[in-house]
Design a protein around this motif. Structure first.
Motif, PDB file in Angstrom:
ATOM      1  N   GLU A 121     -10.537   2.205  -1.762  1.00  0.00           N
ATOM      2  CA  GLU A 121     -11.878   1.884  -1.260  1.00  0.00           C
ATOM      3  C   GLU A 121     -11.837   1.129   0.072  1.00  0.00           C
ATOM      4  OE1 GLU A 121     -13.954  -0.028  -4.514  1.00  0.00           O
ATOM      5  OE2 GLU A 121     -14.178   1.889  -5.554  1.00  0.00           O
ATOM      6  N   ILE A 122     -10.979   1.633   0.973  1.00  0.00           N
ATOM      7  CA  ILE A 122     -10.881   1.109   2.330  1.00  0.00           C
ATOM      8  C   ILE A 122     -10.882   2.298   3.284  1.00  0.00           C
ATOM      9  CG2 ILE A 122      -9.654  -0.999   1.672  1.00  0.00           C
ATOM     10  CD1 ILE A 122      -7.063   0.323   2.660  1.00  0.00           C
ATOM     11  N   SER A 123     -11.109   2.028   4.568  1.00  0.00           N
ATOM     12  CA  SER A 123     -11.078   3.115   5.545  1.00  0.00           C
ATOM     13  C   SER A 123      -9.626   3.499   5.849  1.00  0.00           C
ATOM     14  CB  SER A 123     -11.784   2.688   6.832  1.00  0.00           C
ATOM     15  OG  SER A 123     -11.032   1.693   7.491  1.00  0.00           O
ATOM     16  N   ALA A 182      -6.426   5.820   0.908  1.00  0.00           N
ATOM     17  CA  ALA A 182      -7.480   4.937   1.405  1.00  0.00           C
ATOM     18  C   ALA A 182      -8.727   5.040   0.528  1.00  0.00           C
ATOM     19  CB  ALA A 182      -7.815   5.278   2.848  1.00  0.00           C
ATOM     20  N   GLU A 192      -3.590   0.179   9.623  1.00  0.00           N
ATOM     21  CA  GLU A 192      -3.505  -0.964  10.526  1.00  0.00           C
ATOM     22  C   GLU A 192      -2.123  -1.606  10.451  1.00  0.00           C
ATOM     23  OE1 GLU A 192      -5.707  -5.203  10.734  1.00  0.00           O
ATOM     24  OE2 GLU A 192      -7.007  -3.448  10.568  1.00  0.00           O
ATOM     25  N   SER A 195      -8.419   3.843   8.769  1.00  0.00           N
ATOM     26  CA  SER A 195      -7.940   2.970   9.845  1.00  0.00           C
ATOM     27  C   SER A 195      -7.452   1.627   9.288  1.00  0.00           C
ATOM     28  CB  SER A 195      -9.012   2.764  10.910  1.00  0.00           C
ATOM     29  OG  SER A 195     -10.143   2.141  10.373  1.00  0.00           O
ATOM     30  N   GLU A 196      -8.121   1.110   8.258  1.00  0.00           N
ATOM     31  CA  GLU A 196      -7.655  -0.135   7.629  1.00  0.00           C
ATOM     32  C   GLU A 196      -6.298   0.074   6.962  1.00  0.00           C
ATOM     33  OE1 GLU A 196     -11.086  -2.786   5.836  1.00  0.00           O
ATOM     34  OE2 GLU A 196     -11.452  -0.654   5.403  1.00  0.00           O
ATOM     35  N   LEU A 197      -6.137   1.209   6.302  1.00  0.00           N
ATOM     36  CA  LEU A 197      -4.871   1.506   5.631  1.00  0.00           C
ATOM     37  C   LEU A 197      -3.723   1.580   6.628  1.00  0.00           C
ATOM     38  CD1 LEU A 197      -3.477   2.345   2.921  1.00  0.00           C
ATOM     39  CD2 LEU A 197      -3.861   4.701   3.642  1.00  0.00           C
TER      40      LEU A 197
END
Length: 44
Positions: A29-31, A25, A37, A33-35
């Motif tokens: 460069e993502i959170s 993640a 999802e 939780s985004e990874l």
């Protein structure tokens, strides 16, 4: 991290640890939780 390991994760052949998922993640460069999802864990 070896390319072969990343490939196995991408293909769903292995599950990364939470720490490794966090590293993915961060690299993307993502959170975390985004990874994660929409990810469904396999039955044990």
């Amino acid at each position: 991290m070896k390319k072969a390991y990343v490939w196995r994760v991408e293909q769903g052949k292995t599950l990364p640890s939470l720490r490794t998922a966090a590293r993915f993640a961060k690299a993307l460069e993502i959170s975390l939780s985004e990874l994660l999802e929409g990810v469904e864990l396999p039955e044990r």
